[in-house]
Design an enzyme around this catalytic site. Structure first.
Site, PDB file in Angstrom:
ATOM      1  N   ARG A 299      44.012 110.702 -73.162  1.00 57.45           N
ATOM      2  CA  ARG A 299      43.490 109.454 -72.590  1.00 57.45           C
ATOM      3  C   ARG A 299      43.350 108.558 -73.801  1.00 57.45           C
ATOM      4  O   ARG A 299      42.610 108.857 -74.740  1.00 57.45           O
ATOM      5  CB  ARG A 299      42.149 109.678 -71.893  1.00 57.45           C
ATOM      6  CG  ARG A 299      41.374 108.396 -71.518  1.00 57.45           C
ATOM      7  CD  ARG A 299      42.130 107.561 -70.493  1.00 57.45           C
ATOM      8  NE  ARG A 299      41.286 106.456 -69.990  1.00 57.45           N
ATOM      9  CZ  ARG A 299      41.304 105.222 -70.502  1.00 57.45           C
ATOM     10  NH1 ARG A 299      42.074 104.909 -71.526  1.00 57.45           N
ATOM     11  NH2 ARG A 299      40.538 104.290 -69.953  1.00 57.45           N
TER      12      ARG A 299
ATOM     13  N   HIS B   8      39.928 103.960 -76.361  1.00 60.40           N
ATOM     14  CA  HIS B   8      39.456 102.809 -75.584  1.00 60.40           C
ATOM     15  C   HIS B   8      37.935 102.719 -75.661  1.00 60.40           C
ATOM     16  O   HIS B   8      37.273 103.628 -76.174  1.00 60.40           O
ATOM     17  CB  HIS B   8      39.897 102.939 -74.125  1.00 60.40           C
ATOM     18  CG  HIS B   8      39.171 104.032 -73.387  1.00 60.40           C
ATOM     19  ND1 HIS B   8      39.485 105.358 -73.540  1.00 60.40           N
ATOM     20  CD2 HIS B   8      38.123 103.991 -72.504  1.00 60.40           C
ATOM     21  CE1 HIS B   8      38.677 106.094 -72.788  1.00 60.40           C
ATOM     22  NE2 HIS B   8      37.835 105.297 -72.154  1.00 60.40           N
TER      23      HIS B   8
ATOM     24  N   HIS C 292      34.444 100.591 -73.280  1.00 64.67           N
ATOM     25  CA  HIS C 292      34.138  99.861 -72.044  1.00 64.67           C
ATOM     26  C   HIS C 292      32.675  99.459 -72.013  1.00 64.67           C
ATOM     27  O   HIS C 292      31.882  99.883 -72.861  1.00 64.67           O
ATOM     28  CB  HIS C 292      34.496 100.667 -70.794  1.00 64.67           C
ATOM     29  CG  HIS C 292      34.319 102.161 -70.940  1.00 64.67           C
ATOM     30  ND1 HIS C 292      33.098 102.756 -71.049  1.00 64.67           N
ATOM     31  CD2 HIS C 292      35.245 103.159 -71.027  1.00 64.67           C
ATOM     32  CE1 HIS C 292      33.266 104.063 -71.171  1.00 64.67           C
ATOM     33  NE2 HIS C 292      34.556 104.340 -71.165  1.00 64.67           N
TER      34      HIS C 292
ATOM     35  N   GLU D 283      29.358 106.226 -70.553  1.00 64.95           N
ATOM     36  CA  GLU D 283      30.181 107.271 -69.918  1.00 64.95           C
ATOM     37  C   GLU D 283      29.507 108.627 -70.075  1.00 64.95           C
ATOM     38  O   GLU D 283      29.239 109.072 -71.183  1.00 64.95           O
ATOM     39  CB  GLU D 283      31.570 107.285 -70.560  1.00 64.95           C
ATOM     40  CG  GLU D 283      32.467 108.440 -70.120  1.00 64.95           C
ATOM     41  CD  GLU D 283      33.868 108.349 -70.720  1.00 64.95           C
ATOM     42  OE1 GLU D 283      34.373 107.217 -70.901  1.00 64.95           O
ATOM     43  OE2 GLU D 283      34.450 109.403 -71.036  1.00 64.95           O
TER      44      GLU D 283
ATOM     45  N   HIS E 275      36.475 105.785 -78.003  1.00 65.44           N
ATOM     46  CA  HIS E 275      36.615 107.244 -77.884  1.00 65.44           C
ATOM     47  C   HIS E 275      38.006 107.634 -77.415  1.00 65.44           C
ATOM     48  O   HIS E 275      38.757 106.807 -76.890  1.00 65.44           O
ATOM     49  CB  HIS E 275      35.544 107.800 -76.946  1.00 65.44           C
ATOM     50  CG  HIS E 275      35.408 107.067 -75.640  1.00 65.44           C
ATOM     51  ND1 HIS E 275      34.668 105.911 -75.525  1.00 65.44           N
ATOM     52  CD2 HIS E 275      35.933 107.294 -74.412  1.00 65.44           C
ATOM     53  CE1 HIS E 275      34.719 105.480 -74.279  1.00 65.44           C
ATOM     54  NE2 HIS E 275      35.496 106.285 -73.573  1.00 65.44           N
TER      55      HIS E 275
ATOM     56  N   GLU F 299      38.492 102.146 -64.144  1.00 59.73           N
ATOM     57  CA  GLU F 299      39.336 102.746 -65.180  1.00 59.73           C
ATOM     58  C   GLU F 299      40.504 101.828 -65.530  1.00 59.73           C
ATOM     59  O   GLU F 299      41.118 101.973 -66.583  1.00 59.73           O
ATOM     60  CB  GLU F 299      39.876 104.103 -64.695  1.00 59.73           C
ATOM     61  CG  GLU F 299      39.081 105.300 -65.152  1.00 59.73           C
ATOM     62  CD  GLU F 299      39.135 105.519 -66.655  1.00 59.73           C
ATOM     63  OE1 GLU F 299      38.053 105.582 -67.261  1.00 59.73           O
ATOM     64  OE2 GLU F 299      40.243 105.616 -67.235  1.00 59.73           O
TER      65      GLU F 299
ATOM     66  N   HIS G 160      12.794 115.904 -50.482  1.00 64.13           N
ATOM     67  CA  HIS G 160      12.283 115.209 -51.667  1.00 64.13           C
ATOM     68  C   HIS G 160      12.840 113.804 -51.714  1.00 64.13           C
ATOM     69  O   HIS G 160      13.704 113.443 -50.917  1.00 64.13           O
ATOM     70  CB  HIS G 160      12.693 115.975 -52.940  1.00 64.13           C
ATOM     71  CG  HIS G 160      14.170 115.940 -53.232  1.00 64.13           C
ATOM     72  ND1 HIS G 160      15.069 116.729 -52.567  1.00 64.13           N
ATOM     73  CD2 HIS G 160      14.908 115.196 -54.108  1.00 64.13           C
ATOM     74  CE1 HIS G 160      16.302 116.478 -53.005  1.00 64.13           C
ATOM     75  NE2 HIS G 160      16.238 115.541 -53.945  1.00 64.13           N
TER      76      HIS G 160
ATOM     77  N   HIS H 265      13.451 110.387 -54.921  1.00 64.50           N
ATOM     78  CA  HIS H 265      13.420 110.052 -56.354  1.00 64.50           C
ATOM     79  C   HIS H 265      12.842 108.657 -56.531  1.00 64.50           C
ATOM     80  O   HIS H 265      13.393 107.690 -56.004  1.00 64.50           O
ATOM     81  CB  HIS H 265      14.829 110.115 -56.945  1.00 64.50           C
ATOM     82  CG  HIS H 265      15.474 111.448 -56.738  1.00 64.50           C
ATOM     83  ND1 HIS H 265      15.301 112.504 -57.600  1.00 64.50           N
ATOM     84  CD2 HIS H 265      16.255 111.916 -55.726  1.00 64.50           C
ATOM     85  CE1 HIS H 265      15.963 113.560 -57.139  1.00 64.50           C
ATOM     86  NE2 HIS H 265      16.552 113.226 -56.004  1.00 64.50           N
TER      87      HIS H 265
ATOM     88  N   GLU I 237      20.582 108.008 -56.009  1.00 64.11           N
ATOM     89  CA  GLU I 237      21.236 109.260 -56.405  1.00 64.11           C
ATOM     90  C   GLU I 237      22.708 109.229 -56.016  1.00 64.11           C
ATOM     91  O   GLU I 237      23.047 108.925 -54.886  1.00 64.11           O
ATOM     92  CB  GLU I 237      20.532 110.428 -55.705  1.00 64.11           C
ATOM     93  CG  GLU I 237      21.210 111.774 -55.901  1.00 64.11           C
ATOM     94  CD  GLU I 237      20.400 112.912 -55.266  1.00 64.11           C
ATOM     95  OE1 GLU I 237      19.150 112.831 -55.255  1.00 64.11           O
ATOM     96  OE2 GLU I 237      21.018 113.871 -54.769  1.00 64.11           O
TER      97      GLU I 237
ATOM     98  N   HIS J 234      15.485 113.093 -48.623  1.00 65.89           N
ATOM     99  CA  HIS J 234      16.712 113.836 -48.329  1.00 65.89           C
ATOM    100  C   HIS J 234      16.525 115.318 -48.591  1.00 65.89           C
ATOM    101  O   HIS J 234      15.595 115.727 -49.295  1.00 65.89           O
ATOM    102  CB  HIS J 234      17.902 113.292 -49.126  1.00 65.89           C
ATOM    103  CG  HIS J 234      17.694 113.210 -50.611  1.00 65.89           C
ATOM    104  ND1 HIS J 234      16.869 112.280 -51.197  1.00 65.89           N
ATOM    105  CD2 HIS J 234      18.209 113.940 -51.637  1.00 65.89           C
ATOM    106  CE1 HIS J 234      16.888 112.436 -52.508  1.00 65.89           C
ATOM    107  NE2 HIS J 234      17.693 113.447 -52.800  1.00 65.89           N
TER     108      HIS J 234
HETATM  109 MN    MN Z   1      35.964 106.083 -71.458  1.00 66.47          MN
HETATM  110 MN    MN Z   2      17.860 114.365 -54.777  1.00 64.11          MN
END
Ligand code: MN
Ligand code: MN
Length: 399
Positions: free
Chosen positions: A105, A108, A110, A114, A153, A176, A293, A295, A300, A339
Protein backbone atom coordinates in the site's frame (compact mmCIF):
# COMPACT_ATOMS: atom_id res chain seq x y z
CA UNK A 1 -57.92 -11.40 18.86
CA UNK A 2 -56.79 -10.14 15.47
CA UNK A 3 -53.92 -11.91 13.73
CA UNK A 4 -51.89 -8.66 13.79
CA UNK A 5 -52.09 -8.71 17.57
CA UNK A 6 -51.13 -12.36 17.63
CA UNK A 7 -47.86 -11.73 15.80
CA UNK A 8 -46.69 -8.46 17.28
CA UNK A 9 -48.10 -8.00 20.73
CA UNK A 10 -48.91 -11.25 22.50
CA UNK A 11 -46.69 -11.66 25.58
CA UNK A 12 -46.62 -15.45 25.08
CA UNK A 13 -44.39 -15.04 22.04
CA UNK A 14 -42.00 -12.47 23.49
CA UNK A 15 -38.35 -13.19 23.55
CA UNK A 16 -36.79 -14.43 20.35
CA UNK A 17 -36.79 -14.61 16.60
CA UNK A 18 -36.95 -18.40 16.54
CA UNK A 19 -40.09 -18.52 18.62
CA UNK A 20 -41.63 -15.72 16.58
CA UNK A 21 -40.80 -17.45 13.35
CA UNK A 22 -42.46 -20.62 14.58
CA UNK A 23 -45.51 -18.64 15.62
CA UNK A 24 -45.60 -16.69 12.39
CA UNK A 25 -45.36 -19.80 10.27
CA UNK A 26 -48.67 -20.84 11.73
CA UNK A 27 -50.19 -17.45 11.11
CA UNK A 28 -51.40 -16.51 7.66
CA UNK A 29 -50.75 -12.82 8.31
CA UNK A 30 -46.99 -13.33 7.94
CA UNK A 31 -47.26 -15.25 4.68
CA UNK A 32 -45.69 -13.80 1.51
CA UNK A 33 -47.24 -13.58 -1.94
CA UNK A 34 -44.70 -11.80 -4.13
CA UNK A 35 -40.94 -12.20 -4.61
CA UNK A 36 -38.20 -11.88 -2.01
CA UNK A 37 -34.41 -12.21 -1.85
CA UNK A 38 -33.95 -15.70 -0.38
CA UNK A 39 -30.31 -15.14 0.58
CA UNK A 40 -31.01 -11.97 2.57
CA UNK A 41 -34.12 -13.54 4.08
CA UNK A 42 -32.05 -16.47 5.35
CA UNK A 43 -29.35 -14.16 6.73
CA UNK A 44 -31.83 -11.88 8.51
CA UNK A 45 -34.58 -13.97 10.11
CA UNK A 46 -35.12 -11.27 12.75
CA UNK A 47 -35.92 -8.73 10.03
CA UNK A 48 -38.37 -10.90 8.13
CA UNK A 49 -40.27 -11.65 11.31
CA UNK A 50 -39.20 -9.27 14.02
CA UNK A 51 -39.21 -10.10 17.72
CA UNK A 52 -42.42 -8.93 19.36
CA UNK A 53 -40.45 -6.46 21.47
CA UNK A 54 -39.07 -4.67 18.38
CA UNK A 55 -40.96 -1.51 17.50
CA UNK A 56 -40.82 1.68 15.50
CA UNK A 57 -37.94 3.09 13.50
CA UNK A 58 -34.25 2.82 14.42
CA UNK A 59 -31.43 4.18 12.23
CA UNK A 60 -29.57 1.62 10.07
CA UNK A 61 -27.57 -0.65 12.41
CA UNK A 62 -26.19 -3.13 9.86
CA UNK A 63 -24.08 -3.14 6.72
CA UNK A 64 -21.58 -5.61 5.29
CA UNK A 65 -18.21 -5.35 3.61
CA UNK A 66 -19.62 -8.00 1.26
CA UNK A 67 -21.89 -5.28 -0.20
CA UNK A 68 -19.03 -2.78 -0.65
CA UNK A 69 -17.54 -2.47 -4.15
CA UNK A 70 -13.98 -3.89 -4.21
CA UNK A 71 -11.18 -2.02 -5.98
CA UNK A 72 -8.83 -4.75 -7.22
CA UNK A 73 -5.48 -3.97 -8.81
CA UNK A 74 -2.24 -5.86 -9.20
CA UNK A 75 -1.02 -6.56 -5.67
CA UNK A 76 -4.32 -6.62 -3.79
CA UNK A 77 -7.68 -4.98 -3.22
CA UNK A 78 -9.60 -2.65 -0.94
CA UNK A 79 -13.15 -1.62 -0.15
CA UNK A 80 -14.79 0.56 2.45
CA UNK A 81 -17.86 1.06 4.61
CA UNK A 82 -18.19 4.78 5.35
CA UNK A 83 -21.03 7.17 6.11
CA UNK A 84 -21.86 6.98 2.38
CA UNK A 85 -22.76 3.29 2.74
CA UNK A 86 -24.03 3.41 6.35
CA UNK A 87 -25.47 6.93 6.78
CA UNK A 88 -26.12 6.59 10.52
CA UNK A 89 -22.37 6.20 11.23
CA UNK A 90 -21.23 9.79 11.76
CA UNK A 91 -17.98 9.19 13.67
CA UNK A 92 -16.20 6.22 12.06
CA UNK A 93 -15.44 4.69 8.65
CA UNK A 94 -13.86 1.28 7.98
CA UNK A 95 -11.76 -0.26 5.23
CA UNK A 96 -10.56 -3.80 4.61
CA UNK A 97 -7.55 -4.44 2.41
CA UNK A 98 -5.55 -7.33 0.99
CA UNK A 99 -1.89 -7.14 -0.02
CA UNK A 100 -0.27 -10.15 -1.68
CA UNK A 101 3.28 -11.17 -0.68
CA UNK A 102 5.69 -8.33 -1.45
CA UNK A 103 2.96 -5.88 -2.51
CA UNK A 104 2.74 -2.37 -1.05
CA UNK A 105 0.00 0.00 0.00
CA UNK A 106 1.82 3.07 -1.31
CA UNK A 107 3.40 5.61 1.06
CA UNK A 108 0.64 8.06 1.99
CA UNK A 109 -0.98 10.11 4.74
CA UNK A 110 -4.48 11.38 5.51
CA UNK A 111 -6.60 13.64 7.69
CA UNK A 112 -8.02 10.87 9.90
CA UNK A 113 -6.24 8.73 12.48
CA UNK A 114 -5.82 5.12 11.36
CA UNK A 115 -6.41 2.17 13.70
CA UNK A 116 -5.79 -1.31 12.28
CA UNK A 117 -6.19 -4.98 13.12
CA UNK A 118 -4.29 -7.61 11.14
CA UNK A 119 -6.97 -10.21 10.33
CA UNK A 120 -4.75 -12.78 8.56
CA UNK A 121 -1.17 -13.04 7.38
CA UNK A 122 1.86 -10.78 7.77
CA UNK A 123 3.07 -7.30 6.89
CA UNK A 124 5.95 -4.91 7.51
CA UNK A 125 4.86 -1.37 8.29
CA UNK A 126 6.64 1.99 8.46
CA UNK A 127 5.40 5.23 10.05
CA UNK A 128 7.40 8.45 10.15
CA UNK A 129 7.03 10.99 12.99
CA UNK A 130 7.57 14.77 12.99
CA UNK A 131 10.49 14.28 15.43
CA UNK A 132 12.44 12.65 12.54
CA UNK A 133 12.15 9.11 13.86
CA UNK A 134 10.97 6.16 11.79
CA UNK A 135 9.04 3.28 13.35
CA UNK A 136 9.27 -0.04 11.51
CA UNK A 137 7.67 -3.28 12.68
CA UNK A 138 6.45 -6.67 11.52
CA UNK A 139 2.80 -7.44 12.28
CA UNK A 140 0.87 -10.70 12.26
CA UNK A 141 -2.69 -11.89 12.92
CA UNK A 142 -4.09 -10.22 16.02
CA UNK A 143 -1.71 -7.23 16.02
CA UNK A 144 -2.93 -3.62 16.03
CA UNK A 145 -1.30 -0.50 14.68
CA UNK A 146 -2.00 3.22 14.96
CA UNK A 147 -0.98 5.77 12.34
CA UNK A 148 -1.76 9.26 13.68
CA UNK A 149 -3.37 11.76 11.27
CA UNK A 150 -0.78 13.28 8.96
CA UNK A 151 1.99 10.78 9.81
CA UNK A 152 3.12 9.19 6.51
CA UNK A 153 3.15 5.40 6.41
CA UNK A 154 3.50 2.27 4.27
CA UNK A 155 2.29 -1.32 4.51
CA UNK A 156 3.93 -4.23 2.69
CA UNK A 157 2.52 -7.77 2.55
CA UNK A 158 5.13 -10.31 3.71
CA UNK A 159 5.28 -14.03 4.50
CA UNK A 160 3.97 -16.74 2.20
CA UNK A 161 0.81 -14.98 1.03
CA UNK A 162 0.80 -11.40 2.30
CA UNK A 163 -2.10 -10.25 4.46
CA UNK A 164 -5.64 -8.98 4.92
CA UNK A 165 -6.45 -6.30 7.49
CA UNK A 166 -9.14 -3.96 8.85
CA UNK A 167 -8.59 -0.20 9.05
CA UNK A 168 -10.79 2.05 11.22
CA UNK A 169 -10.78 5.85 10.82
CA UNK A 170 -12.19 8.52 13.15
CA UNK A 171 -13.78 10.37 10.22
CA UNK A 172 -17.08 9.01 8.89
CA UNK A 173 -16.59 10.38 5.36
CA UNK A 174 -13.01 9.13 5.11
CA UNK A 175 -12.24 7.65 1.68
CA UNK A 176 -9.34 5.43 0.67
CA UNK A 177 -9.68 7.13 -2.74
CA UNK A 178 -8.66 10.53 -1.35
CA UNK A 179 -5.50 9.92 0.68
CA UNK A 180 -2.33 11.96 0.05
CA UNK A 181 -0.16 9.69 -2.13
CA UNK A 182 3.57 10.15 -2.63
CA UNK A 183 3.41 9.34 -6.37
CA UNK A 184 0.38 11.65 -6.87
CA UNK A 185 2.25 14.66 -5.45
CA UNK A 186 5.44 13.93 -7.37
CA UNK A 187 3.44 13.63 -10.63
CA UNK A 188 1.96 17.06 -9.99
CA UNK A 189 5.24 18.85 -9.34
CA UNK A 190 7.38 20.26 -12.20
CA UNK A 191 10.43 18.00 -12.85
CA UNK A 192 12.88 20.91 -12.52
CA UNK A 193 11.40 21.80 -9.15
CA UNK A 194 11.67 18.14 -8.03
CA UNK A 195 15.30 18.06 -9.23
CA UNK A 196 16.07 21.23 -7.23
CA UNK A 197 14.20 20.04 -4.13
CA UNK A 198 15.86 16.60 -4.06
CA UNK A 199 19.29 17.71 -5.31
CA UNK A 200 19.11 15.36 -8.32
CA UNK A 201 19.42 15.90 -12.04
CA UNK A 202 16.36 15.79 -14.31
CA UNK A 203 17.47 12.51 -15.94
CA UNK A 204 17.13 10.84 -12.55
CA UNK A 205 13.77 12.52 -11.89
CA UNK A 206 12.57 10.99 -15.21
CA UNK A 207 12.73 7.54 -13.57
CA UNK A 208 9.75 8.35 -11.30
CA UNK A 209 6.49 6.43 -11.95
CA UNK A 210 4.17 7.98 -14.56
CA UNK A 211 0.48 7.57 -15.29
CA UNK A 212 -1.90 6.65 -12.48
CA UNK A 213 -0.68 6.94 -8.88
CA UNK A 214 0.69 3.64 -7.52
CA UNK A 215 -1.81 3.16 -4.62
CA UNK A 216 -1.40 -0.67 -4.43
CA UNK A 217 1.46 -2.19 -6.41
CA UNK A 218 3.55 -5.38 -6.48
CA UNK A 219 7.02 -5.40 -4.99
CA UNK A 220 9.77 -7.71 -3.82
CA UNK A 221 9.75 -9.18 -0.31
CA UNK A 222 11.99 -7.29 2.16
CA UNK A 223 15.60 -8.40 1.78
CA UNK A 224 16.60 -7.26 5.29
CA UNK A 225 15.44 -8.53 8.66
CA UNK A 226 13.51 -6.15 10.87
CA UNK A 227 16.61 -5.54 12.99
CA UNK A 228 18.67 -4.75 9.88
CA UNK A 229 16.02 -2.27 8.70
CA UNK A 230 16.00 -0.60 12.12
CA UNK A 231 19.79 -0.38 12.33
CA UNK A 232 19.97 1.13 8.84
CA UNK A 233 17.31 3.75 9.58
CA UNK A 234 18.77 4.92 12.88
CA UNK A 235 21.86 6.31 11.13
CA UNK A 236 19.79 8.72 8.98
CA UNK A 237 17.21 9.82 11.56
CA UNK A 238 17.06 11.22 15.07
CA UNK A 239 17.53 7.68 16.39
CA UNK A 240 15.20 5.16 18.00
CA UNK A 241 11.47 6.00 17.78
CA UNK A 242 10.05 7.52 20.96
CA UNK A 243 6.65 5.85 20.59
CA UNK A 244 5.46 2.31 19.81
CA UNK A 245 2.73 2.26 17.17
CA UNK A 246 1.92 -1.49 17.31
CA UNK A 247 0.23 -3.67 19.96
CA UNK A 248 -0.23 -7.46 20.34
CA UNK A 249 -4.01 -7.55 20.91
CA UNK A 250 -4.72 -11.29 20.72
CA UNK A 251 -1.83 -12.05 23.08
CA UNK A 252 -3.09 -9.58 25.70
CA UNK A 253 -4.50 -10.97 28.96
CA UNK A 254 -8.29 -10.41 28.84
CA UNK A 255 -9.66 -7.47 30.82
CA UNK A 256 -12.63 -9.67 31.80
CA UNK A 257 -12.93 -13.47 31.61
CA UNK A 258 -16.23 -15.25 32.28
CA UNK A 259 -17.50 -18.79 31.60
CA UNK A 260 -19.25 -17.36 28.52
CA UNK A 261 -16.48 -15.32 26.96
CA UNK A 262 -13.82 -12.68 27.41
CA UNK A 263 -13.25 -9.00 26.68
CA UNK A 264 -10.04 -7.13 25.91
CA UNK A 265 -10.32 -3.38 26.31
CA UNK A 266 -7.52 -1.61 24.48
CA UNK A 267 -7.50 2.15 24.84
CA UNK A 268 -5.01 4.91 25.56
CA UNK A 269 -4.50 3.62 29.11
CA UNK A 270 -2.69 0.48 27.88
CA UNK A 271 -1.74 1.43 24.28
CA UNK A 272 -0.56 5.07 24.58
CA UNK A 273 -0.36 5.64 20.80
CA UNK A 274 -4.12 4.97 20.61
CA UNK A 275 -5.12 8.52 21.47
CA UNK A 276 -8.20 8.95 19.25
CA UNK A 277 -9.67 5.46 18.74
CA UNK A 278 -10.26 2.56 21.16
CA UNK A 279 -11.70 -0.94 21.06
CA UNK A 280 -13.52 -3.44 23.24
CA UNK A 281 -12.72 -6.81 21.69
CA UNK A 282 -15.34 -9.39 22.77
CA UNK A 283 -15.25 -13.16 22.43
CA UNK A 284 -18.78 -14.47 23.03
CA UNK A 285 -19.14 -18.26 23.29
CA UNK A 286 -22.15 -20.11 21.80
CA UNK A 287 -25.21 -19.29 23.92
CA UNK A 288 -23.38 -16.32 25.48
CA UNK A 289 -24.80 -12.83 25.87
CA UNK A 290 -22.93 -9.52 25.70
CA UNK A 291 -25.05 -7.98 28.40
CA UNK A 292 -27.47 -5.06 28.14
CA UNK A 293 -25.40 -1.85 28.22
CA UNK A 294 -24.71 1.50 26.61
CA UNK A 295 -21.74 3.80 26.09
CA UNK A 296 -21.82 7.35 27.48
CA UNK A 297 -18.85 8.62 25.47
CA UNK A 298 -19.40 7.82 21.80
CA UNK A 299 -21.32 5.90 19.14
CA UNK A 300 -20.21 2.31 18.54
CA UNK A 301 -18.98 0.98 15.17
CA UNK A 302 -18.65 -2.80 15.09
CA UNK A 303 -16.71 -5.22 12.94
CA UNK A 304 -17.67 -8.90 13.14
CA UNK A 305 -14.44 -10.88 12.73
CA UNK A 306 -16.10 -14.27 13.20
CA UNK A 307 -19.21 -16.01 14.46
CA UNK A 308 -22.92 -15.45 14.09
CA UNK A 309 -25.24 -13.49 16.32
CA UNK A 310 -27.94 -10.92 16.64
CA UNK A 311 -28.01 -7.49 18.22
CA UNK A 312 -30.95 -5.48 19.47
CA UNK A 313 -30.61 -1.68 19.70
CA UNK A 314 -33.01 0.33 21.91
CA UNK A 315 -33.13 4.00 20.87
CA UNK A 316 -35.72 5.49 23.28
CA UNK A 317 -39.36 6.42 22.54
CA UNK A 318 -40.26 2.73 22.30
CA UNK A 319 -37.98 2.13 19.31
CA UNK A 320 -36.04 -1.14 19.18
CA UNK A 321 -34.54 -3.02 16.24
CA UNK A 322 -32.97 -6.47 16.00
CA UNK A 323 -30.55 -7.45 13.21
CA UNK A 324 -28.60 -10.62 12.47
CA UNK A 325 -24.82 -10.50 11.95
CA UNK A 326 -22.22 -12.68 10.24
CA UNK A 327 -18.45 -12.42 9.62
CA UNK A 328 -17.39 -9.30 7.65
CA UNK A 329 -20.53 -7.43 8.76
CA UNK A 330 -20.51 -3.94 10.25
CA UNK A 331 -22.79 -2.98 13.14
CA UNK A 332 -23.68 0.45 14.42
CA UNK A 333 -25.11 1.69 17.73
CA UNK A 334 -26.05 5.37 18.17
CA UNK A 335 -24.44 7.12 21.13
CA UNK A 336 -26.31 6.30 24.38
CA UNK A 337 -28.55 3.68 22.74
CA UNK A 338 -29.00 0.51 24.83
CA UNK A 339 -27.93 -2.73 23.18
CA UNK A 340 -27.10 -6.41 23.70
CA UNK A 341 -25.66 -9.17 21.53
CA UNK A 342 -26.60 -12.85 21.56
CA UNK A 343 -24.49 -15.62 20.07
CA UNK A 344 -26.98 -17.53 17.89
CA UNK A 345 -24.39 -19.79 16.22
CA UNK A 346 -22.24 -22.82 17.06
CA UNK A 347 -18.90 -20.97 17.13
CA UNK A 348 -17.35 -18.19 19.19
CA UNK A 349 -18.14 -14.64 18.08
CA UNK A 350 -15.15 -12.31 17.80
CA UNK A 351 -16.52 -8.79 17.73
CA UNK A 352 -14.83 -5.37 17.77
CA UNK A 353 -16.69 -2.54 19.51
CA UNK A 354 -14.91 0.55 18.13
CA UNK A 355 -15.10 4.13 19.40
CA UNK A 356 -13.66 7.41 18.14
CA UNK A 357 -12.53 8.23 21.68
CA UNK A 358 -9.33 7.69 23.71
CA UNK A 359 -11.16 5.80 26.47
CA UNK A 360 -13.54 2.86 26.58
CA UNK A 361 -16.55 3.31 28.87
CA UNK A 362 -19.78 1.43 29.25
CA UNK A 363 -22.68 1.26 31.66
CA UNK A 364 -24.04 -2.19 32.50
CA UNK A 365 -27.80 -2.25 33.11
CA UNK A 366 -27.40 -5.09 35.61
CA UNK A 367 -24.62 -3.45 37.60
CA UNK A 368 -26.45 -0.12 37.63
CA UNK A 369 -29.59 -1.70 39.09
CA UNK A 370 -27.46 -3.38 41.78
CA UNK A 371 -25.57 -0.17 42.52
CA UNK A 372 -28.78 1.64 43.46
CA UNK A 373 -30.16 1.79 47.01
CA UNK A 374 -32.49 -1.23 47.17
CA UNK A 375 -35.61 0.85 47.79
CA UNK A 376 -35.02 2.79 44.55
CA UNK A 377 -34.51 -0.40 42.52
CA UNK A 378 -37.56 -2.03 44.17
CA UNK A 379 -39.81 0.96 43.39
CA UNK A 380 -38.89 0.78 39.68
CA UNK A 381 -39.12 -3.00 39.20
CA UNK A 382 -41.62 -4.35 41.75
CA UNK A 383 -38.85 -6.82 42.68
CA UNK A 384 -38.51 -7.78 46.34
CA UNK A 385 -35.24 -7.33 48.23
CA UNK A 386 -34.72 -11.11 47.89
CA UNK A 387 -35.26 -10.91 44.12
CA UNK A 388 -32.69 -8.12 43.83
CA UNK A 389 -30.15 -10.05 45.90
CA UNK A 390 -30.21 -12.81 43.27
CA UNK A 391 -28.90 -10.39 40.61
CA UNK A 392 -25.11 -10.52 40.43
CA UNK A 393 -23.38 -7.19 40.97
CA UNK A 394 -19.93 -8.13 39.69
CA UNK A 395 -19.14 -6.81 36.21
CA UNK A 396 -19.00 -9.87 33.96
CA UNK A 397 -19.74 -8.08 30.64
CA UNK A 398 -20.62 -11.42 29.04
CA UNK A 399 -23.02 -13.88 30.65
MN1 MN B 1 -3.37 4.97 5.77
MN1 MN C 1 -21.42 -1.86 23.15
Amino acid sequence: MSSRTAIQDTPAILGGGAQNTAQAEQDHSASRMAGQNPVLETLNPNTSVRPATDHGVVVPVWYSFDLASRRVQEGGWTHQVTQRELPSSKDIAGVTMRLTAGSFRELHWHQADEWALMLKGNARITVYSPDNTMFVDDVEEGDLWIFPAGYPHSIQGTGADGCEFLLVFNQALFSEESTFLLSDWLMHTPPDLLARNLGLDEATIAKLPKGDPLYIFPGDAPTQTLDQDRAEIEQRTAGKPTQKFTFKAYAMKPTYTTPHGEVRIIDESIFPASKKICVGMSTIKPGGLREMHWHPQASEWQFWVKGKGRMTVFDAEGNARTMDFNPNDVGYVPRMAGHYIENTGDEDILLLEMFADPHFADISLRQWLRALPANVAMAHTNFSKEDLDKIAYKNTVIS
